[in-house]
Structures are given as C-alpha cells and as structure tokens.
Design an enzyme around this catalytic site. Structure first.
Site, PDB file in Angstrom:
ATOM      1  N   LYS A 162       0.975  -1.108   0.099  1.00  0.00           N
ATOM      2  CA  LYS A 162       0.116  -0.103   0.077  1.00  0.00           C
ATOM      3  C   LYS A 162       0.968   1.196  -0.090  1.00  0.00           C
ATOM      4  CE  LYS A 162       0.719   1.880   3.321  1.00  0.00           C
ATOM      5  NZ  LYS A 162       2.131   2.571   4.027  1.00  0.00           N
ATOM      6  N   TYR A 253      -4.476   4.295   6.345  1.00  0.00           N
ATOM      7  CA  TYR A 253      -4.979   3.126   7.498  1.00  0.00           C
ATOM      8  C   TYR A 253      -6.378   3.794   8.034  1.00  0.00           C
ATOM      9  CZ  TYR A 253      -0.482   0.500   7.443  1.00  0.00           C
ATOM     10  OH  TYR A 253       0.763   0.078   7.017  1.00  0.00           O
TER      11      TYR A 253
HETATM   12  P1  NDP Z   1      12.507   1.652   2.439  1.00  0.00           P
HETATM   13  O1  NDP Z   1      13.055   2.920   2.104  1.00  0.00           O
HETATM   14  O2  NDP Z   1      13.046   1.150   3.761  1.00  0.00           O
HETATM   15  O3  NDP Z   1      12.856   0.730   1.269  1.00  0.00           O
HETATM   16  C1  NDP Z   1      12.319   0.768   0.125  1.00  0.00           C
HETATM   17  C2  NDP Z   1      13.483   0.169  -0.842  1.00  0.00           C
HETATM   18  O4  NDP Z   1      13.035   0.050  -2.168  1.00  0.00           O
HETATM   19  C3  NDP Z   1      14.864   0.151  -0.738  1.00  0.00           C
HETATM   20  O5  NDP Z   1      15.566  -0.359   0.266  1.00  0.00           O
HETATM   21  C4  NDP Z   1      15.556  -0.263  -1.929  1.00  0.00           C
HETATM   22  O6  NDP Z   1      15.750  -1.637  -1.862  1.00  0.00           O
HETATM   23  C5  NDP Z   1      14.365  -0.071  -2.902  1.00  0.00           C
HETATM   24  N1  NDP Z   1      14.452   0.817  -3.940  1.00  0.00           N
HETATM   25  C6  NDP Z   1      14.393   0.884  -5.111  1.00  0.00           C
HETATM   26  N2  NDP Z   1      14.512   2.308  -5.718  1.00  0.00           N
HETATM   27  C7  NDP Z   1      14.376   3.053  -4.642  1.00  0.00           C
HETATM   28  C8  NDP Z   1      14.670   4.560  -4.713  1.00  0.00           C
HETATM   29  N3  NDP Z   1      14.734   5.166  -5.796  1.00  0.00           N
HETATM   30  N4  NDP Z   1      14.644   5.089  -3.210  1.00  0.00           N
HETATM   31  C9  NDP Z   1      14.459   4.153  -2.165  1.00  0.00           C
HETATM   32  N5  NDP Z   1      14.409   2.983  -2.378  1.00  0.00           N
HETATM   33  C10 NDP Z   1      14.357   2.336  -3.482  1.00  0.00           C
HETATM   34  O7  NDP Z   1      10.892   1.735   2.462  1.00  0.00           O
HETATM   35  P2  NDP Z   1      10.076   0.711   3.135  1.00  0.00           P
HETATM   36  O8  NDP Z   1      10.375  -0.572   3.085  1.00  0.00           O
HETATM   37  O9  NDP Z   1       9.585   1.434   4.529  1.00  0.00           O
HETATM   38  O10 NDP Z   1       8.416   0.930   2.108  1.00  0.00           O
HETATM   39  C11 NDP Z   1       8.422   0.386   1.029  1.00  0.00           C
HETATM   40  C12 NDP Z   1       6.772   0.165   0.650  1.00  0.00           C
HETATM   41  O11 NDP Z   1       6.243  -0.424   1.471  1.00  0.00           O
HETATM   42  C13 NDP Z   1       6.215   1.377   0.674  1.00  0.00           C
HETATM   43  O12 NDP Z   1       5.197   1.292  -0.589  1.00  0.00           O
HETATM   44  C14 NDP Z   1       5.359   1.622   1.965  1.00  0.00           C
HETATM   45  O13 NDP Z   1       4.146   2.198   1.878  1.00  0.00           O
HETATM   46  C15 NDP Z   1       5.156   0.100   2.221  1.00  0.00           C
HETATM   47  N6  NDP Z   1       5.265  -0.175   3.680  1.00  0.00           N
HETATM   48  C16 NDP Z   1       4.248  -0.724   4.118  1.00  0.00           C
HETATM   49  C17 NDP Z   1       4.083  -1.044   5.565  1.00  0.00           C
HETATM   50  C18 NDP Z   1       2.921  -1.831   6.029  1.00  0.00           C
HETATM   51  O14 NDP Z   1       2.848  -1.817   7.362  1.00  0.00           O
HETATM   52  N7  NDP Z   1       1.854  -2.418   5.143  1.00  0.00           N
HETATM   53  C19 NDP Z   1       4.939  -0.636   6.386  1.00  0.00           C
HETATM   54  C20 NDP Z   1       6.147   0.084   5.583  1.00  0.00           C
HETATM   55  C21 NDP Z   1       6.289   0.341   4.353  1.00  0.00           C
HETATM   56  P3  NDP Z   1      17.072  -2.188  -2.560  1.00  0.00           P
HETATM   57  O15 NDP Z   1      18.131  -1.506  -1.764  1.00  0.00           O
HETATM   58  O16 NDP Z   1      17.087  -3.668  -2.276  1.00  0.00           O
HETATM   59  O17 NDP Z   1      16.810  -2.268  -4.017  1.00  0.00           O
END
Ligand code: NDP
Length: 400
Positions: A162, A253
């Site tokens: 989401k 949420y």
């Molecule tokens: P993070 O910033 O922690 O992680 C995102 C990951 O995406 C990065 O670590 C990287 O992985 C990859 N990535 C690829 N391109 C980019 C870019 N340009 N900038 C940043 N990251 C990039 O985010 P979250 O994990 O917190 O969130 C990711 C998704 O999950 C979002 O859509 C968020 O809304 C959702 N989310 C949902 C939650 C829930 O409870 N349902 C809780 C938290 C987040 P790599 O280095 O491996 O390429």
C-alpha cells in the site's frame, strides 16, 4: 488404612508428591535407612485433560508457494521476510534488489542461492525461475505500477504494498495487466487480516449489533517523518517517489479502517491540509478529512507526519463504542468494547496479521482465485485519497 487404587487418587489423597515417602514408610515398615522411592511427576498435576490444539499442519517446503521479494528495505527485511517463516503455505524463494551485496547477505541468512538473486536490470529472467510464484513489491510507492506490470509480464502473481499506486489511472493499469496475464493481484492491507481488526468489524457490524448502529468513526494515524537518507524517509519526502505525503503513507490506514469497519463506501468528503514545515519535504505534512457514508455514519480521519506514533480507531454507535488503540501496530493491538452492560478489553492469543496475509496470497495464487484484498480495493483507496486532495485544494465538498 486402605491403599489408594490409582496413582492420581493416591496423589490427591496423600496431599501431593511430597507426602509419598512418609505414607510408604508407615504402611510397609521400610527400614529408616532406605532411600526414598523415585516418583515421576504426574502428566497433568491439575487432573484436567490437556486441551486439544487444532493447528493445521504447514505445507511441506516443496509444496509451498514461492515468494520473491522486490526491494530489500526496512519493511521487507524486518517484517515480511521473517514472517514468511511462520506461514502455512508460503516460503521465501528469491530476492530482487538494486544492492547486490545486500541481496547476498540476506540470501546467505535465509538460504537463497545466488541464482535466485536478481538485480533490477536482470529482473526479467525471473520469468524462467520456477521456484517463484508470487512477486511481492515492497518498493517506493511511485514504482509500484511499473514493477507490478513487469511482474505480470514475467508470468507471476503479485502482492503489492500500500498505497497500491500514485493515481487511480496507475491502479487501473495494474488491474488490467493482471487480467491480461491471467494472474492475481493483491494489495498488502495487513490490518484486514488482523484478528483484532476482524473482531472489531464483527463487533461493529456483526449480527449481534454489539454497539447498536455505528454513527461516528474517528481514525488517527501519525508518525514523525525523518526526511534524510540516514533515517530512511528520504523517498517519502519526495512527491515524485511517494506520490503523496502522510495521507499516502499512514493516513491510508485511517481511510481503509473507516471503510472496513463500517462496511460501506463514502459518498462525499471535505478536507484540509497542513503544508510541510521543512524545505526538503515536498509532500503534505498532515491532512484532516471527513467522510459521509450512505447509512448516515460520519468518519473524522486524520494523518500527520509530525506526531509520535498514532494508530487509533474509535467507533461510536447508538448503544456503545469500540476502540482499537493501537489499531494497526505490527505486533501490539488493544481492543476495547464498552456498552451499558460491559466495559471490557478483548485479548486474542497468537494473532499474527502478517502470516494470515501472506497465506491468503499463497492460497489465492495456488487456486488462481481473487484474493480478499484485490487490486480493486487498492484502487478505491487511491480514488478517495485523490478526492481528499481535491477537497483540500478547493476547500469544497467533493462527491465521490
Ligand atoms: P524503505 O525505504 O525502507 O525500502 C525501500 C526499498 O526499495 C529500498 O531499500 C530499495 O531496496 C528499494 N528501492 C528501489 N529504488 C529506490 C529508490 N529510488 N529510493 C528508495 N528505495 C528504492 O521503504 P519501506 O520498506 O518502508 O517501504 C516500501 C513500501 O512498503 C512502501 O510502498 C510503503 O508504503 C510500504 N510499507 C508498508 C508497510 C505496511 O505496514 N503495510 C510498512 C512500511 C512500508 P534495494 O536496496 O533492495 O533495491
């Protein structure tokens, strides 16, 4: 003195295991120097039969549905990957990351060989990877559409985080891509699989009408945005990657909660913003909005990037109230119900929303059936969030 006729009766009559040597020495006249007999503890000291635990056996590893995680960020690494191990039907099968070193480290920790680790550039060869059935997209919001379309093109089912995407047009394109591929699309609305939230739904709109007719819903979600690289909210502060501000991130949420608790769709919305107070942030800091529902119920909702952790849902009915606080935390939820007759907190043991959600995706993939929270559910929220922004921009009520 008559000797007891069963071991349990013996223990009960003798007042417990400690009395055993005394009783034996009195009735059998053992020599005082004889060692006390060895007594094994009773299987159940209370004398009650053990309760039967009904726990379906998990699938064998080779029968489980293989998930590839796309984007190894905080949510993937800290919540999703560890919880995959607790599911009945899913398993981690592959990793997709822009950071090969990170993928290798995670692969080593979870036993994912390098030929099941993909970069964003060589991603498309995942189509040939038979260990992968589902791609779980956990990337910044604005990347969800592209990666969902690429996943469907590779012939895989998709679980997408989401908010589903940035615009309703993107959401529709994702739904269409899934239909063309004949594959399933699910949105990771974990709270809709959470036993606490499910119980709250039952209390609010179940047959027992526990709180009468629900009339008012209050939902608040907030967190402190930390918009720099070290603190990992860098992309959340940029409209280009996040699509929106606190509303898209956590306000969703509040919105989704009001919809699933009432079980109906809003017909109109009014809203106002709070603009960002830091110059490196180009998304809204907070939004407050009011939604009107066909039943006459009203939901007052808010989201903020400048409070410390708010995750609250409150439903007031004609005969009582239901409170979830926190409502949408990963592991802690508190559920209270208050009516004229009672004021109680409900405890649900072993409630894990992550494993329930992941198993739903696994079963939907296995049976190739529509999951409980399909793309259409994600599209509804994105449409309403866009309407909330229009209402805040215009200062007028927007009809949905
Ligand atoms: P993070 O910033 O922690 O992680 C995102 C990951 O995406 C990065 O670590 C990287 O992985 C990859 N990535 C690829 N391109 C980019 C870019 N340009 N900038 C940043 N990251 C990039 O985010 P979250 O994990 O917190 O969130 C990711 C998704 O999950 C979002 O859509 C968020 O809304 C959702 N989310 C949902 C939650 C829930 O409870 N349902 C809780 C938290 C987040 P790599 O280095 O491996 O390429």
């Amino acid at each position: 003195m008559s000797l007891p006729n069963s071991r349990r009766q013996f223990i009960q009559q003798s007042g417990g295991l400690l009395a055993l040597p005394t009783l034996l020495s009195a009735s059998t006249r053992l020599a005082p120097a004889a060692p006390p007999p060895v007594v094994l503890p009773a299987p159940d000291p209370t004398g009650q039969p053990m309760p039967e635990l009904e726990q379906p056996l998990p699938d064998a590893p080779d029968q489980r549905i293989g998930f590839a995680i796309v984007g190894l960020g905080a949510y993937a690494l800290n919540q999703i990957i560890p919880n995959l191990g607790g599911t009945q039907h899913a398993k981690l099968a592959a990793l997709v990351s822009g950071n090969a070193e990170k993928a290798r480290t995670v692969g080593k920790a979870y036993g994912i060989a390098e030929d099941h680790q993909y970069s964003y550039d060589d991603f498309d060869r995942i189509a040939e990877d038979e260990s992968v059935d589902v791609l779980y997209i956990i990337l910044p919001n604005a990347m969800h559409r592209e990666w969902t379309e690429r996943a469907f093109a590779a012939g895989k089912h998709v679980l997408c985080e989401k908010p589903m995407a940035v615009t309703a047009e993107d959401c529709q394109a994702m739904i269409d891509a899934g239909k063309r591929a004949g594959k399933q699309l699910m949105i990771g609305y974990r709270a809709q699989y959470d036993p606490y939230n499910l119980r709250a739904i039952e209390l609010v709109r179940g047959e027992s009408k526990e709180i009468g007719e629900p009339r008012l819903v209050f939902t608040e979600h907030g967190r402190m945005l930390k918009p720099n690289k070290e603190q990992r909210d860098e992309w959340r502060a940029q409209k280009e990657l996040a699509g929106g501000g606190s509303l898209y991130d956590i306000g969703i949420y509040s919105l989704n909660g009001a919809r699933y608790l009432l079980g109906e769709e809003p017909v109109s919305v009014t809203a106002n913003y709070r603009e960002p107070s830091e110059k490196e942030v180009d998304v809204e800091e907070g939004v407050a909005w009011t939604m009107n529902f066909p039943s006459g119920a009203t939901a007052n909702c808010s989201s903020s990037y400048r409070v410390e952790q708010a995750k609250r849902i409150f439903v007031q009915g004609t005969e009582g109230e239901v409170t979830l606080d926190p409502a949408t935390d990963y592991y802690v939820r508190n559920l209270y119900v208050k009516t004229k007759e009672k004021n109680t907190q409900l405890i649900i043991p072993r409630a894990n929303q992550f494993t329930a959600m992941l198993d739903e995706m696994a079963l939907a993939a296995r049976e190739n059936r529509t999951p409980k929270t399909p793309g259409e559910e994600g599209l509804r929220d994105v449409k309403i969030m866009q309407a909330i922004y229009r209402a805040a921009d215009s200062g007028k009520k927007v009809t949905l």
